[in-house]
Design a protein around this motif. Structure first.
Motif, PDB file in Angstrom:
ATOM      1  N   ILE A 106      65.732 -22.435  33.139  1.00 26.87           N
ATOM      2  CA  ILE A 106      66.979 -22.841  33.636  1.00 26.87           C
ATOM      3  C   ILE A 106      66.816 -23.111  35.282  1.00 26.87           C
ATOM      4  O   ILE A 106      67.459 -23.857  35.882  1.00 26.87           O
ATOM      5  N   MET A 107      66.293 -22.030  35.971  1.00 22.13           N
ATOM      6  CA  MET A 107      66.348 -22.080  37.601  1.00 22.13           C
ATOM      7  C   MET A 107      65.095 -23.450  38.092  1.00 22.13           C
ATOM      8  O   MET A 107      65.485 -23.939  38.969  1.00 22.13           O
ATOM      9  N   GLY A 108      64.380 -23.892  37.091  1.00 21.74           N
ATOM     10  CA  GLY A 108      63.553 -24.923  37.315  1.00 21.74           C
ATOM     11  C   GLY A 108      64.527 -26.140  37.464  1.00 21.74           C
ATOM     12  O   GLY A 108      64.362 -27.062  38.342  1.00 21.74           O
ATOM     13  N   VAL A 109      65.374 -26.247  36.352  1.00 24.14           N
ATOM     14  CA  VAL A 109      66.444 -27.410  36.425  1.00 24.14           C
ATOM     15  C   VAL A 109      67.326 -27.313  37.513  1.00 24.14           C
ATOM     16  O   VAL A 109      67.499 -28.294  38.099  1.00 24.14           O
ATOM     17  N   VAL A 110      67.820 -26.118  37.888  1.00 23.15           N
ATOM     18  CA  VAL A 110      68.516 -25.893  38.871  1.00 23.15           C
ATOM     19  C   VAL A 110      68.236 -26.408  40.093  1.00 23.15           C
ATOM     20  O   VAL A 110      68.753 -27.085  41.120  1.00 23.15           O
ATOM     21  N   ALA A 176      63.603 -16.514  36.569  1.00 26.44           N
ATOM     22  CA  ALA A 176      64.245 -17.121  37.591  1.00 26.44           C
ATOM     23  C   ALA A 176      63.250 -17.070  38.889  1.00 26.44           C
ATOM     24  O   ALA A 176      62.952 -17.943  39.524  1.00 26.44           O
ATOM     25  N   PHE A 177      62.961 -15.696  39.358  1.00 29.92           N
ATOM     26  CA  PHE A 177      62.317 -15.404  40.524  1.00 29.92           C
ATOM     27  C   PHE A 177      60.844 -16.248  40.457  1.00 29.92           C
ATOM     28  O   PHE A 177      60.418 -16.676  41.384  1.00 29.92           O
ATOM     29  N   SER A 178      60.354 -16.247  39.051  1.00 29.23           N
ATOM     30  CA  SER A 178      59.093 -16.996  39.253  1.00 29.23           C
ATOM     31  C   SER A 178      59.129 -18.348  39.400  1.00 29.23           C
ATOM     32  O   SER A 178      58.270 -18.770  39.980  1.00 29.23           O
ATOM     33  N   ALA A 179      60.161 -19.124  38.851  1.00 35.39           N
ATOM     34  CA  ALA A 179      60.370 -20.652  39.215  1.00 35.39           C
ATOM     35  C   ALA A 179      60.487 -20.680  40.768  1.00 35.39           C
ATOM     36  O   ALA A 179      60.293 -21.591  41.292  1.00 35.39           O
ATOM     37  N   ILE A 180      61.442 -19.980  41.180  1.00 32.72           N
ATOM     38  CA  ILE A 180      61.703 -20.063  42.835  1.00 32.72           C
ATOM     39  C   ILE A 180      60.287 -19.935  43.585  1.00 32.72           C
ATOM     40  O   ILE A 180      59.977 -20.256  44.482  1.00 32.72           O
ATOM     41  N   GLN A 181      59.442 -18.773  42.968  1.00 38.21           N
ATOM     42  CA  GLN A 181      58.361 -18.522  43.950  1.00 38.21           C
ATOM     43  C   GLN A 181      57.399 -19.796  43.531  1.00 38.21           C
ATOM     44  O   GLN A 181      56.669 -20.241  44.736  1.00 38.21           O
ATOM     45  N   GLN A 182      57.528 -20.474  42.452  1.00 35.72           N
ATOM     46  CA  GLN A 182      56.545 -21.800  42.454  1.00 35.72           C
ATOM     47  C   GLN A 182      57.171 -22.794  43.451  1.00 35.72           C
ATOM     48  O   GLN A 182      56.533 -23.677  44.249  1.00 35.72           O
ATOM     49  N   ALA A 183      58.496 -23.111  43.579  1.00 30.70           N
ATOM     50  CA  ALA A 183      59.204 -24.097  44.329  1.00 30.70           C
ATOM     51  C   ALA A 183      58.997 -23.620  46.092  1.00 30.70           C
ATOM     52  O   ALA A 183      58.504 -24.292  46.782  1.00 30.70           O
ATOM     53  N   ILE A 184      58.919 -22.295  46.310  1.00 30.35           N
ATOM     54  CA  ILE A 184      58.756 -21.789  47.423  1.00 30.35           C
ATOM     55  C   ILE A 184      57.095 -22.166  47.853  1.00 30.35           C
ATOM     56  O   ILE A 184      56.816 -22.550  49.048  1.00 30.35           O
ATOM     57  N   ASN A 185      56.175 -21.910  47.277  1.00 27.15           N
ATOM     58  CA  ASN A 185      54.911 -22.262  47.448  1.00 27.15           C
ATOM     59  C   ASN A 185      54.531 -23.564  47.700  1.00 27.15           C
ATOM     60  O   ASN A 185      53.799 -23.923  48.531  1.00 27.15           O
ATOM     61  N   GLY A 186      55.245 -24.351  46.899  1.00 21.49           N
ATOM     62  CA  GLY A 186      55.046 -25.709  47.114  1.00 21.49           C
ATOM     63  C   GLY A 186      55.761 -26.205  48.424  1.00 21.49           C
ATOM     64  O   GLY A 186      54.893 -27.185  49.061  1.00 21.49           O
ATOM     65  N   ARG A 187      56.725 -25.773  48.624  1.00 25.61           N
ATOM     66  CA  ARG A 187      57.212 -26.223  50.246  1.00 25.61           C
ATOM     67  C   ARG A 187      56.250 -25.790  51.312  1.00 25.61           C
ATOM     68  O   ARG A 187      56.165 -26.398  52.216  1.00 25.61           O
ATOM     69  N   LEU A 188      55.890 -24.353  50.959  1.00 23.60           N
ATOM     70  CA  LEU A 188      55.017 -23.835  52.109  1.00 23.60           C
ATOM     71  C   LEU A 188      53.764 -24.639  52.062  1.00 23.60           C
ATOM     72  O   LEU A 188      53.232 -24.971  53.442  1.00 23.60           O
ATOM     73  N   GLY A 189      53.237 -25.138  51.278  1.00 21.56           N
ATOM     74  CA  GLY A 189      51.933 -25.959  51.238  1.00 21.56           C
ATOM     75  C   GLY A 189      52.208 -27.301  51.828  1.00 21.56           C
ATOM     76  O   GLY A 189      51.391 -27.692  52.637  1.00 21.56           O
ATOM     77  N   TYR A 190      53.380 -27.762  51.597  1.00 19.31           N
ATOM     78  CA  TYR A 190      53.804 -29.103  52.295  1.00 19.31           C
ATOM     79  C   TYR A 190      53.729 -28.787  53.986  1.00 19.31           C
ATOM     80  O   TYR A 190      53.378 -29.664  54.757  1.00 19.31           O
ATOM     81  N   LEU A 191      54.554 -27.740  54.481  1.00 18.30           N
ATOM     82  CA  LEU A 191      54.666 -27.345  55.797  1.00 18.30           C
ATOM     83  C   LEU A 191      53.230 -27.213  56.423  1.00 18.30           C
ATOM     84  O   LEU A 191      53.061 -27.452  57.590  1.00 18.30           O
ATOM     85  N   LEU A 192      52.619 -26.481  55.778  1.00 16.66           N
ATOM     86  CA  LEU A 192      51.379 -26.063  56.111  1.00 16.66           C
ATOM     87  C   LEU A 192      50.134 -27.066  56.225  1.00 16.66           C
ATOM     88  O   LEU A 192      49.121 -27.069  56.705  1.00 16.66           O
ATOM     89  N   HIS A 193      50.585 -28.162  55.585  1.00 15.82           N
ATOM     90  CA  HIS A 193      49.518 -29.436  55.151  1.00 15.82           C
ATOM     91  C   HIS A 193      48.405 -28.717  54.467  1.00 15.82           C
ATOM     92  O   HIS A 193      47.268 -29.229  54.713  1.00 15.82           O
ATOM     93  N   SER A 194      48.465 -27.571  53.470  1.00 16.22           N
ATOM     94  CA  SER A 194      47.577 -27.024  52.930  1.00 16.22           C
ATOM     95  C   SER A 194      47.916 -26.414  51.816  1.00 16.22           C
ATOM     96  O   SER A 194      48.735 -25.275  52.044  1.00 16.22           O
ATOM     97  N   VAL A 195      47.763 -26.605  50.525  1.00 18.14           N
ATOM     98  CA  VAL A 195      48.156 -25.968  49.279  1.00 18.14           C
ATOM     99  C   VAL A 195      47.352 -24.902  49.145  1.00 18.14           C
ATOM    100  O   VAL A 195      47.967 -23.791  48.783  1.00 18.14           O
ATOM    101  N   VAL A 196      46.115 -25.050  49.668  1.00 17.62           N
ATOM    102  CA  VAL A 196      45.129 -23.535  49.607  1.00 17.62           C
ATOM    103  C   VAL A 196      45.888 -22.372  50.528  1.00 17.62           C
ATOM    104  O   VAL A 196      46.057 -21.461  50.258  1.00 17.62           O
ATOM    105  N   GLY A 197      46.233 -23.067  51.690  1.00 17.92           N
ATOM    106  CA  GLY A 197      46.779 -22.261  53.013  1.00 17.92           C
ATOM    107  C   GLY A 197      48.021 -21.414  52.213  1.00 17.92           C
ATOM    108  O   GLY A 197      48.031 -20.270  52.501  1.00 17.92           O
TER     109      GLY A 197
END
Length: 310
Positions: A106-110, A176-197
């Motif tokens: 549900i959270m992934g869709v939202v 829902a927290f787990s889906a949010i975590q994945q979205a946050i980590n994806g956004r942070l990876g974009y900002l850092l220009h590093s998925v590993v970071g």
């Protein structure tokens, strides 16, 4: 290829669970198991980060020019992991699996529909809704119907608990927290220009949080009677599998969206748990794959196709 990575990430996570469960038994505490898993995962990701020679990004600039929530992926991961430990005796195995999945889907869709956490806004079509319902149906068939006798036994044990509905609502919320975590980590990876970071920061912050919890509750980081040299090497690989999962989902979210990433990882996790049980990997209890489980997996695969082309 991206869809295979998502499924494989979920498959890895399914292997992490029995390894960490066995480690928790050896260390006489599931919290100690989580701490060791987070610590190993953190060092593994840091090694990859420095070996890869990725460009260093000024974290202060990232922090001052972006919202506070980009640093909370690790905390949400700890909440999800710790909640699963607490929910298991309260809800039983089946509901501990199913209810968080509902929250994740549900959270992934939202997130995709409204573009939360700076994700691209997607369109919620009728075909995608049918695909989501088919996914939930496939999970229900593969987990609940395939274990109907276990479900009946758990229901008798849990009906007397007057707080059971509160735990059920919490289970959906932590999903829902787990889906949010994945979205946050994806956004942070974009900002850092590093998925590993991004994965390093998520795991490191999670390690700090779980370390504090262990020190407060267990008082000791390591039991006196346990010797690490006498344990099999695979017992300490759970953190690496978890790190690869976080890395993979952080990589996929910006490319596939939160909803599809959650769908793929969940499907891979269910398939992986069935394979682990079929062959009794990691000293787990063997359970042969049934026709009902195969039908459930087929429904999940069909749901992925509908969500992709919807």
């Amino acid at each position: 290829m991206l869809y295979f990575i998502g499924l494989f990430a979920g498959f890895l996570l399914a292997n992490q669970s029995p390894i960490n469960a066995k480690l928790g038994f050896v260390l006489k505490s599931p919290l100690r198991s989580s701490l060791l898993s987070f610590t190993v995962g953190t060092f593994f990701l840091m090694l990859i980060y420095f070996v890869s020679g990725q460009q260093q990004v000024n974290l202060i600039n990232v922090a001052t020019n972006n919202p506070w929530w980009i640093w909370f992926g690790g905390l949400l991961g700890v909440i999800f992991l710790t909640s699963n430990i607490l929910m298991f005796p309260k809800l039983g195995a089946i509901q501990t699996i199913i209810l968080p999945i509902i929250g994740q889907v549900i959270m992934g869709v939202v997130i995709d529909t409204f573009g939360l956490f700076n994700m691209p806004i997607g369109t919620l079509t009728v075909t995608k809704v049918i695909g989501i319902l088919l996914l939930l149906g496939g999970i229900y068939v593969a987990v609940v119907l395939a274990n109907r006798f276990e479900v009946k036994r758990e229901k008798k044990q849990l009906d007397a608990d007057t707080n059971i509905n509160i735990w059920r609502m919490w289970a959906i919320l932590v999903g829902a927290f787990s889906a949010i975590q994945q979205a946050i980590n994806g956004r942070l990876g974009y900002l850092l220009h590093s998925v590993v970071g991004s994965a390093v920061i998520s795991f490191f912050s999670g390690t700090v949080v779980i370390l504090i919890v262990v020190l407060l509750k267990e008082r000791r980081l390591w039991p006196k009677t346990v010797r690490i040299t006498k344990q099999p090497v695979w017992l300490f690989t759970g953190g690496i599998l978890g790190a690869l999962f976080v890395f993979s989902t952080a990589f996929l979210v910006p490319k596939l969206g939160a909803g599809m990433t959650v769908t793929l990882s969940l499907s891979g996790s269910i398939i992986g748990s069935i394979v682990v049980a079929q062959f009794g990997w990691w000293q787990s209890l063997k359970q042969n794959v049934t026709r009902v489980q195969i039908i459930g997996i087929a429904l999940m695969v069909a749901s992925i196709a509908l969500i992709k082309f919807g």
